[in-house]
Design an enzyme around this catalytic site. Structure first.
Site, PDB file in Angstrom:
ATOM      1  N   HIS A  11      -7.867  10.093   4.175  1.00 25.75           N
ATOM      2  CA  HIS A  11      -7.004   8.680   5.413  1.00 25.75           C
ATOM      3  C   HIS A  11      -7.368   9.064   6.398  1.00 25.75           C
ATOM      4  O   HIS A  11      -7.851  10.419   7.359  1.00 25.75           O
ATOM      5  CB  HIS A  11      -5.732   8.416   4.906  1.00 25.75           C
ATOM      6  N   GLY A  12      -7.584   8.185   7.324  1.00 25.02           N
ATOM      7  CA  GLY A  12      -7.632   8.386   8.772  1.00 25.02           C
ATOM      8  C   GLY A  12      -9.306   8.457   8.839  1.00 25.02           C
ATOM      9  O   GLY A  12     -10.402   8.020   8.276  1.00 25.02           O
ATOM     10  N   ASP A  56       2.304   5.091  -5.685  1.00 25.22           N
ATOM     11  CA  ASP A  56       1.622   6.299  -5.403  1.00 25.22           C
ATOM     12  C   ASP A  56       2.770   7.132  -5.728  1.00 25.22           C
ATOM     13  O   ASP A  56       4.015   8.122  -4.723  1.00 25.22           O
ATOM     14  CB  ASP A  56       1.903   6.400  -3.961  1.00 25.22           C
ATOM     15  N   ASP A  90       1.276  -0.948   0.072  1.00 26.61           N
ATOM     16  CA  ASP A  90       0.065   0.130  -0.012  1.00 26.61           C
ATOM     17  C   ASP A  90       1.013   1.436   0.121  1.00 26.61           C
ATOM     18  O   ASP A  90       1.683   1.687   0.733  1.00 26.61           O
ATOM     19  CB  ASP A  90      -0.794  -0.046   1.620  1.00 26.61           C
ATOM     20  N   ILE A  98      -9.680  -0.094   3.252  1.00 24.56           N
ATOM     21  CA  ILE A  98      -9.804   0.418   4.791  1.00 24.56           C
ATOM     22  C   ILE A  98      -8.745  -0.378   5.848  1.00 24.56           C
ATOM     23  O   ILE A  98      -7.868  -1.566   5.743  1.00 24.56           O
ATOM     24  CB  ILE A  98     -11.201  -1.058   4.858  1.00 24.56           C
ATOM     25  N   HIS A 152      -9.229   4.337  -2.533  1.00 20.08           N
ATOM     26  CA  HIS A 152      -8.218   4.522  -0.882  1.00 20.08           C
ATOM     27  C   HIS A 152      -9.366   5.585  -0.180  1.00 20.08           C
ATOM     28  O   HIS A 152     -10.184   6.302  -0.336  1.00 20.08           O
ATOM     29  CB  HIS A 152      -7.100   5.541  -1.135  1.00 20.08           C
ATOM     30  N   GLY A 153      -9.163   5.570   1.311  1.00 24.53           N
ATOM     31  CA  GLY A 153     -10.091   6.441   3.005  1.00 24.53           C
ATOM     32  C   GLY A 153     -11.449   6.027   2.796  1.00 24.53           C
ATOM     33  O   GLY A 153     -11.943   6.680   3.500  1.00 24.53           O
TER      34      GLY A 153
END
Ligand code: G3H
Ligand code: 13P
Ligand code: NA
Ligand code: ZN
Length: 306
Positions: A177-178, A103, A81, A252, A208-209
């Protein structure tokens, strides 16, 4: 067996579901996710961030995955990731990962293409899948803290895929994210997603996220001493809509952290005399299993898709 996402995504695209990209960093998380996948007969992507790889050590990750795969025929992908550079992608490919994310989303367009292409050339020679990213999610990752999101430009996405040779593409349409994703109303730019999908027919998109930050876990954690007020995720209804689209992988991590931590806090508060880690890690592992099984069955739609 350890597989690339190729067949998982072909089926996900055709049948309108998504495969979970579940972040792992220890034995209990891997076991919880594997149990859920087996119960739901779902394909799985287990992914390791650079930080998780540092935490566990690559040999432990590889051996834990070998152990996990010994006792099942489930198709499972082991994915890096948010790989930041060619070196880390090469190290995990050489170590046996079946998929990597390079990324380059923080780089200028041409540099992102060049870096992604370098990784794709190395990976494809070895049968490894390559996820890339275009656009920027707000929020905190390992080493990068992006204050404002930059949504993915659909025309650039089409050009990026064609020139970089990546196999799947992570896009920015409003997730982050988060545990603190929205201050106001939660919304995603589905128009943009549809435009991107139209320009890239058949091509798998990654979100993502995408944790939903279940209030059940936030409340449980807070009730037992945590201070994570105002945490808010992507509503399940929006994730179901994404899963039904060209989005073939939904990431996740935060929800796994919340499930474990809330459960451990509760257990330790209710059992103040216990100090054997097995005592609190057993319900924590069960909480991960149940949360992941719920996602697979009720949100991603990947049950019975093996
Ligand atoms: O993209 C972020 C993932 O949740 C990984 O987080 O870098 O703290 O392991 P991490
Ligand atoms: P969450 O923080 O929403 O779980 O996102 C995880 C992720 O995108 C990992 O790459
Ligand atoms: Na889908
Ligand atoms: Zn991510």
């Amino acid at each position: 067996p350890l597989t690339t996402p190729r067949e998982m995504f072909a089926r996900a695209y055709a049948e309108g579901f998504a495969v979970g990209g579940f972040n792992v960093n220890n034995m209990e998380i891997i076991q919880g996710i594997m149990e859920a996948g087996k119960a739901e007969k779902s394909p799985l992507i287990l992914q390791v961030s650079a930080g998780a790889r540092r935490y566990a050590g690559q040999p432990y990750i590889i051996k834990l995955m070998e152990a996990a795969l010994e006792e099942t025929d489930l198709p499972v992908c082991l994915h890096l990731d948010h790989g930041q550079d060619f070196a880390i992608c090469k190290e995990v490919i050489d170590g046996g990962f079946s998929s990597v994310m390079i990324d380059g989303s923080h780089l200028p367009f041409e540099e992102n293409i060049a870096l992604t292409k370098q990784v794709a050339d190395y990976a494809h020679d070895r049968g490894v899948w390559v996820e890339a990213e275009l656009g920027q999610l707000a929020g905190v990752e390992d080493d990068v803290d992006v204050e404002h999101s930059v949504y993915t430009d659909p025309d650039q996405a089409a050009e990026f895929v064609q020139r970089s040779g990546c196999d799947s593409l992570a896009i920015a349409i409003g997730t982050s994210h988060g545990a603190y994703k929205f201050t106001g109303e939660a919304k995603l730019d589905f128009d943009r997603l549809e435009k991107i999908a139209r320009l890239l027919p058949g091509f798998p998109i990654v979100l993502h996220g995408a944790s939903s930050v279940p209030q059940e876990f936030v409340n449980m954690a807070n009730q037992y001493g945590a201070q994570i007020g105002g945490a808010k995720g992507v509503p399940e209804e929006l994730l179901r809509r994404a899963a039904a689209s060209a989005v073939c992988k939904i990431n996740i991590d935060t929800d796994i952290r919340l499930a474990m931590t809330a459960t451990i806090r509760k257990y330790l508060t209710e059992n103040p005399s216990h100090f054997d880690p097995r005592q609190y890690l057993t319900p924590a592992r069960t909480a991960v299993r149940d949360m992941v099984a719920h996602k697979i069955r009720n949100v991603l739609g990947s049950s019975n898709k093996i």
